[in-house]
Enzyme design. Sequence first.
Site, PDB file in Angstrom:
ATOM      1  N   GLN A 215       0.865  -1.178   0.000  1.00  0.00           N
ATOM      2  CA  GLN A 215       0.000   0.000   0.000  1.00  0.00           C
ATOM      3  C   GLN A 215       0.903   1.230   0.000  1.00  0.00           C
ATOM      4  OE1 GLN A 215      -3.829  -0.773   0.506  1.00  0.00           O
ATOM      5  NE2 GLN A 215      -2.671  -2.402  -0.496  1.00  0.00           N
ATOM      6  N   ARG A 235      -4.541   4.253   4.315  1.00  0.00           N
ATOM      7  CA  ARG A 235      -3.889   4.942   3.203  1.00  0.00           C
ATOM      8  C   ARG A 235      -4.207   4.218   1.900  1.00  0.00           C
ATOM      9  NH1 ARG A 235       0.673   2.304   5.650  1.00  0.00           N
ATOM     10  NH2 ARG A 235       1.780   0.913   4.198  1.00  0.00           N
ATOM     11  N   ALA A 256     -11.769   2.666   4.103  1.00  0.00           N
ATOM     12  CA  ALA A 256     -10.757   1.793   3.508  1.00  0.00           C
ATOM     13  C   ALA A 256      -9.900   2.532   2.479  1.00  0.00           C
ATOM     14  CB  ALA A 256     -11.440   0.590   2.862  1.00  0.00           C
ATOM     15  N   HIS A 257      -8.951   1.791   1.899  1.00  0.00           N
ATOM     16  CA  HIS A 257      -7.992   2.404   0.975  1.00  0.00           C
ATOM     17  C   HIS A 257      -8.670   2.906  -0.300  1.00  0.00           C
ATOM     18  CE1 HIS A 257      -7.047  -1.947  -0.641  1.00  0.00           C
ATOM     19  NE2 HIS A 257      -8.284  -1.588  -0.863  1.00  0.00           N
ATOM     20  N   ASN A 258      -8.134   4.024  -0.801  1.00  0.00           N
ATOM     21  CA  ASN A 258      -8.555   4.650  -2.058  1.00  0.00           C
ATOM     22  C   ASN A 258      -9.947   5.257  -2.017  1.00  0.00           C
ATOM     23  OD1 ASN A 258      -6.108   3.629  -3.026  1.00  0.00           O
ATOM     24  ND2 ASN A 258      -7.076   1.866  -3.997  1.00  0.00           N
TER      25      ASN A 258
END
Length: 351
Positions: A215, A235, A256-258
Site C-alpha cells: 500500500q 492509506r 478503507a484504501h482509495n
Amino acid sequence: MTDPVFFAPSRRYTAGEVANLTGASLFDSAQAEIAIEALAPANEGGDGALVFVDGKRNFALMQSLRAAAVLCPVDFASKAPPGIAVLMHPRPQQAFAMVGRLLFPQAATPGPMTGETGISAHAFIDPSAHVEEGAIVEAGAVIGPGVSIGSGTVIAPHAVVGRSCQIGRDGFIGPGASIQYALVGNRVIIHGGARIGQDGFGFVGGAKGPERVPQIGRVVIQDDVEIGSNSTVDRGAMSDTIIGQGTKIDNLVQIAHNVRIGRNCIIAGLSGISGSVVVGDNVTMGGGVGLADHLTIGPGAKLAARSGFMNNVPAGEIWGGYPAQPMAEAMREIAMLRRMARTRKQGDGNG
C-alpha cells in the site's frame, strides 16, 4: 467533595446580544436585557438558561418552559410563558449551536489536556521535524523525522505523528492517535485513538495463502475535517485516500484504501466504507451504514442507518434497507411483509 465544573461560560450574554449575533428577532424588545449564562434542553431549562424549541412534535414544550430565553420559529413565539425572552429564528437549533460556541468555546474546540504550552520536555521530537511557534506538543507525544506541525495545533499526550507527515494550523491530534503517510489540512480535529494512514486491507491469493499487496498511497485530509475517536482511515494502495473539506466523521468509522469522500459530508458511527468508494459532496450516512467496494454515492444522497449498499446511489436520493434500495421501495416492501405476516397470523388463529 464538590462536583468539578468542566465547562464554565465565557461570560454572560443578554437576549439582545444573542439576537444581534444570531440574526434572531426579539418577540418583545423590552426583554432585551435578560441575562443568559447557560444552555439547557427545553424539557429541563433552568435559571439563566437558553433553550431552543423546533419542530411540530416539540411545540407542546413551549407552554411549560422554564428558562431565561428560548430560540424558536416565529409561529411558536406567542406560546412562551411570561418572563421568558423569545428569540424568533428560522433555524433555532443552528442559532442555539452558535451561541453555545460563544458561551463555551473550550467545548467547541479541543485544547491541551495537560495545560502545557509550547513543547513539553517529555515529548520526543526528531531534530529534523519542524514545529511552528505557537504549536503545543504535550508529554509523551512522538513527532517523527521530517514532520511539519502548524502554529496553533495541539498534539495531545501519546499521539504519534510519523515520518514526513504534514499537519496544518489550529488543529488537534487527540491522545493516543497515530498519523502516518498523511497530509492534514488546517483546523482538522482528530480525536483520541484514531488511526490515520495504516495499511489498507489489500491481499491477493497465493500458493501459501493471502499475500500482501503493498500500500504505497497516502491519506489526504482537507481543511476543517473532524474524525471521531477510534475511527480508522487507511492509506491508498497506489492512489490517495481523500477526505474532503468540512466533512465530519463520527466515532468507530472504518474508511478503507482509495476511498474518496467529498466536502461537507456527515458519516455517523459504526459505518464502514469499503475500498475505492467515491462519495460525493454533502452526503449524509446514518449509523452503521455499510458500503461495498467501488461504489459511487451521488452528491446530496442520504443513506439510512443500518443499511447495506451493493449498488450506486444517484445524487440527491434517499436509500435504505438491506440490501439498500430507494427508500419508497424499501418501505413498500416492509409494509407488504407486515401485511403477509398479519394474514398468516390470522390464518393460524382461525385454524
